[in-house]
Design an enzyme around this catalytic site. Sequence first.
Site, PDB file in Angstrom:
ATOM      1  N   LYS A 281       0.844  -1.199   0.000  1.00 17.60           N
ATOM      2  CA  LYS A 281       0.000   0.000   0.000  1.00 17.60           C
ATOM      3  C   LYS A 281       0.880   1.249   0.000  1.00 17.60           C
ATOM      4  CE  LYS A 281      -3.962  -1.734   2.652  1.00 17.60           C
ATOM      5  NZ  LYS A 281      -5.003  -1.491   1.636  1.00 17.60           N
ATOM      6  N   ARG A 355     -10.408 -11.469   2.045  1.00 18.85           N
ATOM      7  CA  ARG A 355     -11.212 -12.545   1.461  1.00 18.85           C
ATOM      8  C   ARG A 355     -10.480 -13.879   1.516  1.00 18.85           C
ATOM      9  NH1 ARG A 355     -11.494  -9.063  -3.957  1.00 18.85           N
ATOM     10  NH2 ARG A 355     -11.440  -7.480  -2.313  1.00 18.85           N
TER      11      ARG A 355
END
Length: 506
Positions: A281, A355
Amino acid sequence: MQTKAVTGKFYEANVDSIAVAVFKDEKPTSGYLKELDNLTGGLIDSIFKTEKFSGEEGETAFLRIIPKGKLKASRILLVGVGEKKEYRTPNVAFLAGTAARFLRDRNIPSFVLVPRLEDAPVREVAANAVQGVITGLFELDKYKTANKDKKANIETLAVAIEGANKKEMEEGFERGKIIGESINFTRDLANEPPNILTPTEMAKRAEAMAKEVGLECKILDEADMRKLGMGSLLSVAAGSEEPPKLIVLKYKPKKSTSRKDEMLAFVGKGITFDTGGISLKPAEGMEAMKYDMTGGATVLGIMRSVALLKPSVPVLGVVAATENMPSGKATRPSDVVRAMNGKTIEILNTDAEGRLILADAIAYAEKQGATHIVDLATLTGAVIIALGNINTGIMGNDQDFINQIIECGKETGEKYWQLPIGKEYSKMIKSDIADVKNIGPARKAGTIIGAVFIQEFVDKAKWAHLDIAGTAWADEPSPHQAKGPTGVCIKSLLRLVEKFQNSTKG
Ligand code: BES
Ligand code: ZN
Ligand code: ZN
């Protein structure tokens, strides 16, 4: 904090301040406000006029008075609660939080709250009052060593409901205390810095909490995960020096009324820090990723409440806890892994890690017998774009189950907004070389793609996915609550547990 049920006249309570709800555009010409106006020789009316107090939600007006006659308190706080026709039990928690924060900040240790919700169940009003005060007083000051402005806390809360049954009020207080403290338990965990709250520490806190409230607790380590074939969860943990943990909590009622074989499970994303992994990120804003375990912390808060409220149905809680770090051992974009249910996943972006851990945690919950699964996760930035900080995104494979959760939200003051899923979206995660890939096309339906990916790992269970990335923390303080973690979804999901209990009774 001491609680007192006042079932007579509110102004007779022996406390420092009165805090009274005021509706939008209400005038002190009748009822409670008229009574107060008479007792103060017209001061209330003058406040309405000179300060243009209009009863907007969160608005406050404070006055110091000289107590006389039957009036015991020397201060009055008017708290706006908005439109009378929209005023319900959850608003009492906002009212209580606003009053508690206002008075605490002025070093006023006791008050009587006048919620003015005569038609609502007494237990619920009392519970929301106590919960609102407890969550309202939560602050982010745990690691401040010399907090000079730290104010005295509220020592006594009296709640006034004229003519109410004292026992019902006290039951409500107890319930409010359990829920309020559980919400704060979640907020405290969410707020912990990631060097302190590692996956191992999160598991320890869960164990200690389980012991305290009487839950079964099992912690699976890396070797257990390997045996179970949790290649998806392990792929996220691969880059970290900190070992992953799967926290499993079980609540078993003494006497179960649940339909045979039915079990509700809550499954949480517990990424104690999300750097993005190899798909790193940007530096700006990365610190917020300490909150990426809030779904997991919420599951722990729910389980804490469940253990203390003792519903007559079993409840399972599962938290997948790990860091997402880059290193020479980290998963690479294009790696292929195999999840516990046998499906293969092409990982194309290691920042879509939530996920991946939920895939195995959900399969595990189902293997434990869960028939109804709610997962909670700060899963996508896209849900913040779509819904802001107001609504939690909800998706799932069973419309009745989704509706039930949305309804629980309405009853407890938490907003949900459903997004669609379906085979057109599922097609978007077909991989060229594996069963599925963990991302879809760039910038398209990001929140939905997260959901349809998770769906691949749900077998027969009814399942709802809650994307709390927008609602899990507040960037700014509000009148009723500090900034930081909000503890969202706990109240509505506790209501879901209760609905489950009622629907299966008999
Ligand atoms: N933890 C983040 C989602 C997130 C972002 C939560 C901002 C709260 C605030 C998640 O793991 C993530 O990075 N998701 C990616 C998915 C993308 C790579 C498909 C995202 O939302 O950008
Ligand atoms: Zn991520
Ligand atoms: Zn994440």
